[in-house]
Design an enzyme around this catalytic site. Structure first.
Site, short mmCIF file in Angstrom:
data_model
loop_
_atom_site.label_atom_id
_atom_site.label_comp_id
_atom_site.label_asym_id
_atom_site.label_seq_id
_atom_site.Cartn_x
_atom_site.Cartn_y
_atom_site.Cartn_z
N GLU A 32 -0.80 -8.41 5.41
CA GLU A 32 -0.52 -8.30 6.91
C GLU A 32 -1.68 -8.36 7.66
O GLU A 32 -1.48 -8.51 8.97
CB GLU A 32 0.57 -7.23 7.08
CG GLU A 32 0.11 -5.75 7.26
CD GLU A 32 -0.28 -5.10 5.64
OE1 GLU A 32 0.03 -5.81 4.89
OE2 GLU A 32 -0.52 -3.80 5.97
N CYS A 35 1.00 -1.20 0.12
CA CYS A 35 -0.02 -0.03 -0.08
C CYS A 35 0.83 1.36 0.03
O CYS A 35 1.56 1.60 -0.97
CB CYS A 35 -1.14 0.02 1.26
SG CYS A 35 -2.20 1.05 0.81
N HIS A 56 -2.94 -5.26 1.58
CA HIS A 56 -2.71 -5.65 3.13
C HIS A 56 -2.49 -6.96 3.26
O HIS A 56 -3.30 -7.74 4.26
CB HIS A 56 -3.28 -4.88 3.96
CG HIS A 56 -3.45 -3.50 3.73
ND1 HIS A 56 -2.07 -2.52 4.14
CD2 HIS A 56 -4.18 -2.50 3.26
CE1 HIS A 56 -2.41 -1.38 3.91
NE2 HIS A 56 -3.51 -1.27 3.20
#
Lengths: 302, 203
Positions: free
Chosen positions: B186, B89, B184
């Site tokens: 994560e 991002c 994302h």
């Protein structure tokens, strides 16, 4: 609620993307701004978001009267002036102000005790909105009630518009201390603990399992210096809101930049010393201990 | 698939995560789950001894200013000459050599990125992704989470697109040891993208 009912069915309303934006703001500073000029200074200083307002809390406090949602025209001007997220405040329980803020496209709504509450018993049902909400708290029970209502981000309240960090410290220590005692609590005690807090049981269990609030938690209310910001970070919050502390100081651009850097390098006293040097006059401030009960904003919220 | 073996093979890698602002702890958690050693990077000296670096999601303008403020731009550019770097991002924006009117930050990848390309927060969304080169990439969707996300407007060789939305929008690219994703990984519990990056680090 037509707009938000419709949005529920669209791809944009998942809690993951609502709380996810707050995760992206972590380690950052969210600044109160009352004009396009302020917003540009904040972005230039490295703010991760701005809170668009007509008056900063120190002026709301000084001027008195009913404090309401800001003019959507001002909020829109600020939204078009910066590329970082723009937040705006609505009154506690005023779901129509929240609908208006969602309609103009703000990135986060702050259901805030800084404005005069519109409902003395109920907060907004935040699940029904596509826009995410941040809410204030003074303790774990209040935080989990707000999350239960759908808040995707929490901030400890502190005492807005004072420039006195003592209440921010009190509220952060309370929330984080309650989480620490919860973490070591046997499971059979959780229901009674939840009852005592007035918090949803499921969220109490989740908080115990994660060892932290289920959403991002910033500190707010009285942060005025780089050292204040680093203090809150070392206590264990995820980031800071600075309201009156920047634009009520003598050199806002310089102070804003220093507070941003202090929030990143919060464990580095050598850098904090540099960042605290020659910043000009901080906001003069008022002692939170000297406030009468009806002058305290933090008591608003149920 | 032998999970134990997978976990075992990540041991011994030292991965840095740029920790100036944003969702760095989430990356550290995913790396730790894969038995890689994860370290926060705040100053140039923190890059010493690392095998790879992740630039996390956050606010790209804030991260860029903080990077300049602590003298990290040139050291990260040098680090990327010899090591793998992954930007998610905001990290993708930092890696791009063209981000529109503003000057690029690291300018390491031959990609043109548009910031906030899908609109404001109300337009943030989730979409399953099928990723070229990812373990089971064609058969098992990867959960794509897009938050005020950027997109790839152009990808020039040697950079190449590795993932697109269903409507064809390019949202991930690779250029040698550099990786950029608009979404994302994560924020998910799916470790395949982190494993993919660790494979890049190793090779």
């Amino acid at each position: 609620m037509q707009t938000s009912e419709r949005r529920k069915t669209e791809r944009s309303a998942s809690f993951t993307v609502k709380s996810g934006l707050a995760q992206m703001l972590k380690g950052g500073v969210i600044m109160d701004v009352v004009s396009v000029e302020h917003a540009v200074i904040a972005e230039e200083a490295g703010a991760v978001a701005v809170m668009a307002l007509e008056r900063v809390p120190a002026d709301i406090r000084a001027q008195g009267g009913v404090a309401r949602m800001s003019d959507p025209g001002l909020i829109r001007e600020i939204m078009s002036a910066v590329s970082i997220p723009v937040m705006a405040k609505c009154r506690i329980g005023h779901f129509v102000e929240a609908q208006i803020l969602e309609a103009i496209g703000v990135d986060y709504v702050d259901e805030s005790e800084v404005l005069t509450p519109a409902d003395e018993a109920h907060h907004i049902d935040k699940h029904g909105f596509g826009v995410p909400f941040v809410c204030g708290c003074r303790n774990l029970g209040e935080a989990l009630r707000r999350i239960g209502e759908g808040a995707a981000m929490i901030r400890t309240k502190g005492e807005a518009g004072t420039g006195d960090v003592v209440e921010a410290v009190r509220h952060a220590r309370t929330v984080l201390g309650e989480i620490r005692s919860l973490a070591s609590m046997p499971d059979e005690e959780l229901m009674s603990f939840a009852k005592g807090l007035g918090a949803p049981y499921e969220l109490v269990k989740q908080t115990k399992a994660a060892g932290r609030l289920p959403v991002v938690n910033f500190a707010a209310g009285g942060i005025a210096t780089p050292a204040d910001a680093a203090l809150m970070m070392q206590l264990g919050v995820d980031g800071v809101f600075v309201g009156s502390g920047i634009f009520k100081s003598s050199e806002p651009a310089k102070r804003a930049k220093a507070i941003v850097q202090a929030t990143t390098h919060f464990r580095n006293p050598g850098m904090l010393a540099e960042l605290s040097t020659h910043l000009g006059e901080p906001m003069s401030g008022i002692s939170a201990a000297g406030l009468t009960e009806d002058q305290r904003l933090a008591g608003r919220g149920w | 698939m032998n999970r134990d073996l997978d976990v075992e093979r990540e041991a011994g890698l030292d991965i840095g995560v740029l920790a100036l602002q944003g969702a760095f702890i989430e990356h550290i958690h995913r790396l730790t789950e894969l038995q890689a050693a994860a370290r926060e990077v705040r100053l140039p000296q923190d890059l010493e001894g690392l095998d790879g670096l992740i630039l996390p999601g956050g606010e790209s303008t804030a991260i860029a200013k903080l990077m300049a403020g602590c003298g990290l731009v040139a050291p990260i550019r040098r680090f990327a000459e010899r090591h793998a770097v992954w930007g998610t991002c905001a990290g993708m924006i930092l890696l791009a050599d063209d981000i529109g009117p503003e000057p690029p930050v690291l300018g390491l990848m031959d990609i043109v990125v548009e910031r906030n390309a899908f609109g404001r927060q109300i337009d943030s969304f989730e979409e399953p992704l099928y990723v070229e080169g990812l373990e089971e990439g064609a058969g098992r969707a990867f959960p794509g989470i897009f938050i005020r996300a950027p997109r790839l407007m152009a990808v020039r060789p040697p950079a190449r697109v590795i993932v697109r939305l269903a409507d064809g929008t390019a949202v991930g690219a690779r250029q040698g040891r550099l990786l950029a994703t608009a979404f994302h990984p994560e924020l998910t519990r799916d470790l395949r993208f982190h494993r993919y990056f660790l494979d890049m680090v190793r090779s």
